[in-house]
Design an enzyme around this catalytic site. Sequence first.
Site, mmCIF file in Angstrom:
data_model
loop_
_atom_site.group_PDB
_atom_site.id
_atom_site.type_symbol
_atom_site.label_atom_id
_atom_site.label_comp_id
_atom_site.label_asym_id
_atom_site.label_seq_id
_atom_site.Cartn_x
_atom_site.Cartn_y
_atom_site.Cartn_z
ATOM 1 N N ARG A 184 0.386 -6.119 13.681
ATOM 2 C CA ARG A 184 -0.990 -5.588 13.646
ATOM 3 C C ARG A 184 -1.991 -6.721 13.418
ATOM 4 O O ARG A 184 -3.065 -6.747 14.016
ATOM 5 C CB ARG A 184 -1.118 -4.532 12.537
ATOM 6 C CG ARG A 184 -0.452 -3.226 12.907
ATOM 7 C CD ARG A 184 -0.258 -2.339 11.695
ATOM 8 N NE ARG A 184 -1.478 -1.784 11.180
ATOM 9 C CZ ARG A 184 -1.614 -1.313 9.941
ATOM 10 N NH1 ARG A 184 -0.602 -1.354 9.104
ATOM 11 N NH2 ARG A 184 -2.743 -0.796 9.552
ATOM 12 N N ARG A 241 0.839 -1.217 0.000
ATOM 13 C CA ARG A 241 0.000 0.000 0.000
ATOM 14 C C ARG A 241 0.868 1.260 0.000
ATOM 15 O O ARG A 241 1.866 1.346 0.690
ATOM 16 C CB ARG A 241 -0.886 -0.026 1.246
ATOM 17 C CG ARG A 241 -1.715 1.224 1.413
ATOM 18 C CD ARG A 241 -2.886 0.986 2.325
ATOM 19 N NE ARG A 241 -2.521 0.827 3.725
ATOM 20 C CZ ARG A 241 -3.415 0.618 4.690
ATOM 21 N NH1 ARG A 241 -4.687 0.486 4.408
ATOM 22 N NH2 ARG A 241 -3.018 0.492 5.932
HETATM 23 P P1 AMP Z 1 -5.971 1.839 11.211
HETATM 24 O O1 AMP Z 1 -5.750 2.985 10.273
HETATM 25 O O2 AMP Z 1 -7.426 1.623 11.558
HETATM 26 O O3 AMP Z 1 -5.292 0.567 10.739
HETATM 27 O O4 AMP Z 1 -5.266 2.239 12.598
HETATM 28 C C1 AMP Z 1 -3.887 2.524 12.676
HETATM 29 C C2 AMP Z 1 -3.424 2.409 14.113
HETATM 30 O O5 AMP Z 1 -4.141 3.360 14.930
HETATM 31 C C3 AMP Z 1 -3.691 1.061 14.771
HETATM 32 O O6 AMP Z 1 -2.664 0.109 14.492
HETATM 33 C C4 AMP Z 1 -3.734 1.459 16.244
HETATM 34 O O7 AMP Z 1 -2.420 1.702 16.745
HETATM 35 C C5 AMP Z 1 -4.440 2.799 16.201
HETATM 36 N N1 AMP Z 1 -5.921 2.649 16.299
HETATM 37 C C6 AMP Z 1 -6.857 2.993 15.362
HETATM 38 N N2 AMP Z 1 -8.093 2.757 15.794
HETATM 39 C C7 AMP Z 1 -7.963 2.243 17.060
HETATM 40 C C8 AMP Z 1 -8.886 1.781 18.038
HETATM 41 N N3 AMP Z 1 -10.214 1.773 17.826
HETATM 42 N N4 AMP Z 1 -8.381 1.311 19.208
HETATM 43 C C9 AMP Z 1 -7.058 1.315 19.470
HETATM 44 N N5 AMP Z 1 -6.125 1.723 18.573
HETATM 45 C C10 AMP Z 1 -6.562 2.193 17.386
#
Ligand code: AMP
Length: 220
Positions: free
Chosen positions: A172, A128
Amino acid sequence: MKAIILLGAPGAGKGTIAEGIKSATDYIHVSTGDMLRAAVKAGRPVGLEAKSFMEKGELVPDNVIMKIVTERLEEGKADARYMFDGFPRTTEQALMLDEVLDGHGGRVEHVFLLDVPRDVLVDRLSGRRVCKSCGAVYHIRNIPSKVAGVCDLCKGPLYQRSDDTEETVLNRLEVFKKQTQSLIDYYEKKNVLVRVDGSKKKEDTHAEIVSVLRTAFCSS
Ligand code: AMP
C-alpha cells in the site's frame, strides 16, 4: 458545493484527523475506504468489484470509485462542504472530482498533505486494531484498549484489518508513493496544497488544519 481533501499515505492519520475536523466544523466526512469496506460487508455489487483489489492493497479502478463518490455527492445539499479522506488517489480521480464539483458550482479549497516518515507509517498500520462493532481505532502499543482485544467504548471485539498485515502494508505504501507525486504536483499548481506535519501529536495536527480553515472562512 465546496471540498477539502486530506491527502496522506495509509497510516498518516487521515481518519483520526477527519473525525476531529468533523466535530469542530460542518464538513461532511467522505472516506472512500470506509464506503468500500461497508459495500464489501453488505455484499453490494461495487463491494464485489472492489474486494480483490483491496485485499492486495491495490487501488480500486477509477470508475468504481467515481460511482460511489458521485452517488454520495448527489445525496447532499448544493451548499454542502465535503471533506474527502483517501480520495482522490490518482490524478484521473482529481480531474473527475473537479468536473463533478464544477457541475455543482463548487471547487476544491484546500488539500492538506499529511507528511509522516515511512517507519512511523509501518508501525502505525501494523499495530492498528479496529472495533468490529463500532469502528473505534486502537494501536497495540500507542493507543491500547484497557482489556486486550476488547473495545473500551462498546466492548466489541477488536480485529486487524486484512490489509494492515505487514506484507500488504508495504505494498500500500509503495502504491501510494507511485500514485501520489503527480497528485501533489496537480494541487500544488492549483495553489491549494498545504503541507502539514502528520507525525506530531494529533491535537497539534488538528489545530494546524483548523486554523487554516478558520482563516480561509473569515477571509471569504
Ligand atoms: P483506506 O481505508 O483509505 O486506506 O483504503 C483502503 C483500500 O480501499 C485501499 O488500499 C484501496 O484498495 C481502496 N481505496 C480506497 N479509496 C480509494 C480510492 N480513492 N481509489 C482507489 N482505491 C481506493
